[in-house]
Design a protein around this motif. Structure first.
Motif, PDB file in Angstrom:
ATOM      1  N   LEU A  68     143.477  -5.067  55.719  1.00  0.00           N
ATOM      2  CA  LEU A  68     144.226  -3.974  56.339  1.00  0.00           C
ATOM      3  C   LEU A  68     145.238  -4.510  57.341  1.00  0.00           C
ATOM      4  O   LEU A  68     146.385  -4.055  57.381  1.00  0.00           O
ATOM      5  N   VAL A  96     149.202  -3.809  57.028  1.00  0.00           N
ATOM      6  CA  VAL A  96     149.921  -3.075  58.073  1.00  0.00           C
ATOM      7  C   VAL A  96     150.988  -3.953  58.714  1.00  0.00           C
ATOM      8  O   VAL A  96     152.097  -3.487  59.014  1.00  0.00           O
ATOM      9  N   ALA A 139     137.595  -1.332  59.876  1.00  0.00           N
ATOM     10  CA  ALA A 139     137.546  -1.722  58.463  1.00  0.00           C
ATOM     11  C   ALA A 139     136.567  -2.861  58.229  1.00  0.00           C
ATOM     12  O   ALA A 139     135.828  -2.872  57.235  1.00  0.00           O
ATOM     13  N   GLY A 167     141.848  -0.298  64.309  1.00  0.00           N
ATOM     14  CA  GLY A 167     141.759   0.013  62.889  1.00  0.00           C
ATOM     15  C   GLY A 167     141.170  -1.117  62.065  1.00  0.00           C
ATOM     16  O   GLY A 167     140.305  -0.895  61.202  1.00  0.00           O
ATOM     17  N   GLN A 168     141.591  -2.361  62.327  1.00  0.00           N
ATOM     18  CA  GLN A 168     141.106  -3.488  61.537  1.00  0.00           C
ATOM     19  C   GLN A 168     139.646  -3.801  61.815  1.00  0.00           C
ATOM     20  O   GLN A 168     138.904  -4.251  60.933  1.00  0.00           O
ATOM     21  N   TYR A 217     152.045   1.001  60.212  1.00  0.00           N
ATOM     22  CA  TYR A 217     151.607   0.803  61.599  1.00  0.00           C
ATOM     23  C   TYR A 217     151.713   2.069  62.440  1.00  0.00           C
ATOM     24  O   TYR A 217     151.040   2.201  63.475  1.00  0.00           O
ATOM     25  N   SER A 242     144.707   3.106  54.296  1.00  0.00           N
ATOM     26  CA  SER A 242     144.262   3.108  55.693  1.00  0.00           C
ATOM     27  C   SER A 242     143.536   4.404  56.044  1.00  0.00           C
ATOM     28  O   SER A 242     142.515   4.384  56.752  1.00  0.00           O
TER      29      SER A 242
END
Length: 413
Positions: free
Chosen positions: A90, A94, A79, A75-76, A202, A361
């Motif tokens: 992010l 999280v 981003a 996810g990061q 998370y 997110s």
């Protein structure tokens, strides 16, 4: 057994492990405590919240897992490809949300130990943290996490199903209130709290990151990601509905029981376990203690694992010492819970905090779904994007309204 069969079995185990890691991260102590508290407060009208949260949960998680699966990126990292530095923001958000969750998870596990075996809460905090650390320091830590998540998830489902049948809830009234809730404006706070507890912070990324670690990723694996996430959401949604019906049955079975449950809920202690004592006597109380302990244990693992999985790509030192950062994460959570106490209230507010992270997110993921530098030739379904945008909007509105109401209540009442 042939090599192909062994590979298929291992693949199924990993997919189920990721699904149950997400599900049991969602079905944590906060999930159980929040649902019990709000069901006693809003009764059958809470069915409206349950259905809305389950639908939004499915939309949010399928979007996130599909894009992570197609890109093969965390996810990061997704981003950061959208805007340099956004991934750092992010990851920090999280991780803070995961830390808040983990503090509540330690408290919830202690509540479970107290209901199951009468262990004092302070001692329970230490035991909960120590158990999470031991699992992570074991030689087969990741495999053990998968197995523990599946077994604990099964225990929780069976226990809640048993008490749901025992409490004889008014199903017809609950179904009616899905469409005609009383005082719907009052349901904003519990809705954002439950949404945060189901897929905030998370939790949305936990199983998807687990699959990446297991070697999955790329357009050809999107189907595996979706199959896994739908399994996990199906488990958590089923448990949410059964738990609501179980506690509703307790609260509507008579004025005396309703008063007893309400008194327990608005005081200190263990509201969810007390509701199960009312439904199934001492056996129900002990069994719920077991399920709360199971939920807390797997959630401690899930929160620490996923929070550190966000941080570890930010610096090589964190990547190299991932296991010890997880140990430190759990240790710090345990220490804070030991000093703060009052786990029942902590568990409710933690859900709200993580609910505020969800719209940010999910918006990042929706933007990434149309970026070919991230997903390549993958075509993300337009319907999922539109539905995801609706969830972002609703979660932002609900979160803003909740913060506004909380601030007004804090300073002007």
């Amino acid at each position: 057994m042939s090599n192909d069969n062994k590979k298929d079995t291992k693949s199924m185990s990993v997919l189920l492990g990721a699904a149950f890691l997400m599900a049991t991260s969602a079905i944590g102590p906060g999930f159980l405590t929040q649902t019990s508290k709000f069901t006693a407060q809003y009764l059958a009208s809470f069915a409206f919240v349950i259905v809305c949260v389950v639908i939004m949960d499915i939309i949010a998680q399928v979007n996130v897992w599909s894009v992570i699966g197609a890109s093969g990126l965390r996810g990061q990292d997704i981003a950061n490809k959208i805007l340099p530095g956004l991934g750092v923001f992010l990851a920090i958000m999280v991780s803070i949300g995961g830390l808040a969750f983990n503090i509540g998870n330690v408290g919830g596990t202690a509540l479970g130990m107290n209901a199951l075996a009468g262990i004092p809460e302070k001692a329970g905090y230490i035991l909960a943290g120590a158990l999470g650390i031991c699992i992570f320091l074991s030689k087969s830590g990741k495999t053990l996490v998968d197995k523990v998540a599946q077994v604990m998830g099964g225990i929780i489902l069976v226990v809640i199903l048993y008490v749901c049948i025992t409490s004889k809830p008014p199903v017809g009234t609950a179904v009616m209130r899905i469409f005609t809730p009383e005082k719907p404006i009052d349901l904003f706070f519990p809705m954002i709290t439950l949404l945060g507890g189901s897929c905030g912070g998370y939790i949305t990324f936990s199983g998807a990151h687990r699959l990446l670690d297991a070697g999955y990723g790329g357009i050809e694996d999107v189907g595996h990601f979706r199959k896994s996430v739908l399994t996990g959401v199906g488990v958590s949604g089923t448990v949410r509905i059964l738990l609501f019906l179980a506690v509703l049955g307790v609260c509507t079975s008579g004025a005396v029981i309703l008063t007893d449950v309400a008194a327990t809920i608005y005081g200190a202690g263990n509201p969810a376990a007390e509701a199960f004592r009312q439904a199934a006597g001492d056996l129900g109380y002990r069994l719920f203690g077991l399920s709360l302990f199971a939920a807390g244990t797997t959630s401690i693992i899930g929160a620490a694992y996923t929070s550190v999985s966000f941080l570890k790509t930010l610096h090589p030192f964190i990547m190299k010492n991932e296991k010890w950062f997880v140990v430190g994460f759990i240790t710090f959570s345990t220490l804070v819970m030991f000093l703060v106490g009052n786990p029942a209230d902590v568990l409710v507010w933690v859900g709200m905090i993580n609910g505020l992270i969800l719209p940010i997110s999910l918006l990042i993921i929706l933007v990434a779904s149309k970026n070919k530098k991230i997903v390549g030739d993958y075509k993300h379904p337009t319907a999922l994007i539109i539905l995801g945008a609706v969830v972002v909007f609703l979660a932002a509105i609900l979160g803003g309204k909740t913060i506004y109401d909380s601030v007004m209540k804090m300073f002007f009442t």
